[in-house]
Motif scaffolding. Sequence first.
Motif, short mmCIF file in Angstrom:
data_model
loop_
_atom_site.label_atom_id
_atom_site.label_comp_id
_atom_site.label_asym_id
_atom_site.label_seq_id
_atom_site.Cartn_x
_atom_site.Cartn_y
_atom_site.Cartn_z
N UNK A 70 0.82 -0.99 -0.08
CA UNK A 70 0.11 0.12 -0.11
C UNK A 70 0.96 1.27 0.01
N UNK A 71 0.50 2.02 -0.90
CA UNK A 71 1.40 3.54 -1.00
C UNK A 71 0.56 4.49 -0.55
N UNK A 72 0.88 5.32 0.46
CA UNK A 72 0.19 6.57 0.66
C UNK A 72 0.52 7.93 -0.37
N UNK A 73 1.89 7.71 -0.88
CA UNK A 73 2.18 8.53 -1.92
C UNK A 73 1.38 8.39 -3.27
N UNK A 74 0.68 9.18 -3.82
CA UNK A 74 -0.10 9.18 -5.03
C UNK A 74 1.03 8.79 -6.15
N UNK A 75 2.07 9.61 -6.26
CA UNK A 75 3.12 9.16 -7.29
C UNK A 75 3.58 7.91 -7.38
N UNK A 76 3.88 7.23 -6.41
CA UNK A 76 4.15 6.02 -6.07
C UNK A 76 2.97 4.87 -6.41
N UNK A 77 1.91 5.23 -6.09
CA UNK A 77 0.67 4.43 -6.68
C UNK A 77 0.51 4.49 -8.33
N UNK A 78 0.74 5.76 -8.72
CA UNK A 78 0.71 5.67 -10.30
C UNK A 78 1.86 4.97 -10.85
#
Length: 392
Positions: A356-364
């Motif tokens: 799970x990534x809290x950073x939206x850039x890492x999710x992308x």
Amino acid sequence: MEGPVIWLGDGYEARPLTLEAYRDACARLEGRIFGGNWGYAFDRPVKSPLPLGETFQWGLYHGDDLIGWHHAHQQGERTVYMADTGILPEHQGRGLYSRLLPHVVEVYRQAGYTLVQSHHRATNNRVIIPKLRAGFFLQGLNLYEGGLNVALTLSLDDTYREAMHVRSGFRQAVGETARRLGLNLGPGEEREKAAPCVPMPELPDTEAFDLGGGYTAHPVPYKVYWATYKQLEDVAYQSVSFDWQGAPTASGPTAPSWAWLIAREGEVVGWSAARAWNERTVYMSNTAFLPQHRGKGLYTRLLPHLLDTFQREGYPLVRSHHHVTNNAVIVPKLRAGFRIQGLQTDEHGVMAVLIHAFDPVYRDYMDARSGLTRPRGEVARRLGLHLREDEA
């Protein structure tokens, strides 16, 4: 083979198509449906395609408008492969895929198939979650021209389904499943172990999570969690881990840790523990509920509280490992935003690695790595890609 008309509600239905009509629909609509994916463009093939065997096709309609399709074909004498399902973006998010699944699976059952298989990009939770909820199990990962795919399998044979649990280490082999796996087990009666009553320990005033239904989660020192875990471990798990025969001789890493005991009416009914994996990642190492307290949505309600804690502690990533056939845990994790990122075999069995990534850039970034989306904007910049202005 053409199947029946499938009524999906809200003005939607799936009508049988010929293979040629399905291919024509793909040619007209696939750019609108899959245009955002990131695949590899091969040159033209030099070999002829393999024969498909028996095929199944439906067009998805809203009124008279074709808005998608489903295509599957035979893959061996026991297996049907769900090769392609597409729905126009403006009709996604309405539960169509979840409503379609049981109908097509029943067609495959009636046609005599034992296994139903499919592949999906590893971060495409919108499709993976309905599949897991329908009884599919995560069975593998492969890197191909479209990106990183997860392989899913649904067994229409209950004994083979149990064998998948045995292979993952989630359950012990017994009865007919053991016989089919070639295990000649001695006589012995399996009895469900009774859970001892473990009262909640006396704790200093700490802020507990209210989970509803009389359940609360209390932060505790790690040694308190561990002492409780050792009392209830045998009744909390059906899984089969490797017996290392003796305590480890080396000391473990020293890292920040967190633990909670879940209580109801003054008794411990579950727990959750986590520790730092590295400077950016928290590892959710262990969560369990006693059998009589499962199926009540506790894990789903507990997760947001745990994630909030880890985010406040400053960790951008949360990692966890689960038996690949443990859908009861994997599905809530995916619904909370975790993504399937790997498989590993360890002393507990064959485990899915979730992040799970809290950073939206890492999710992308995870979506770009899986091939679900093209790298654009900040993700492209972080990857060192200098895209044209019209691509960025």
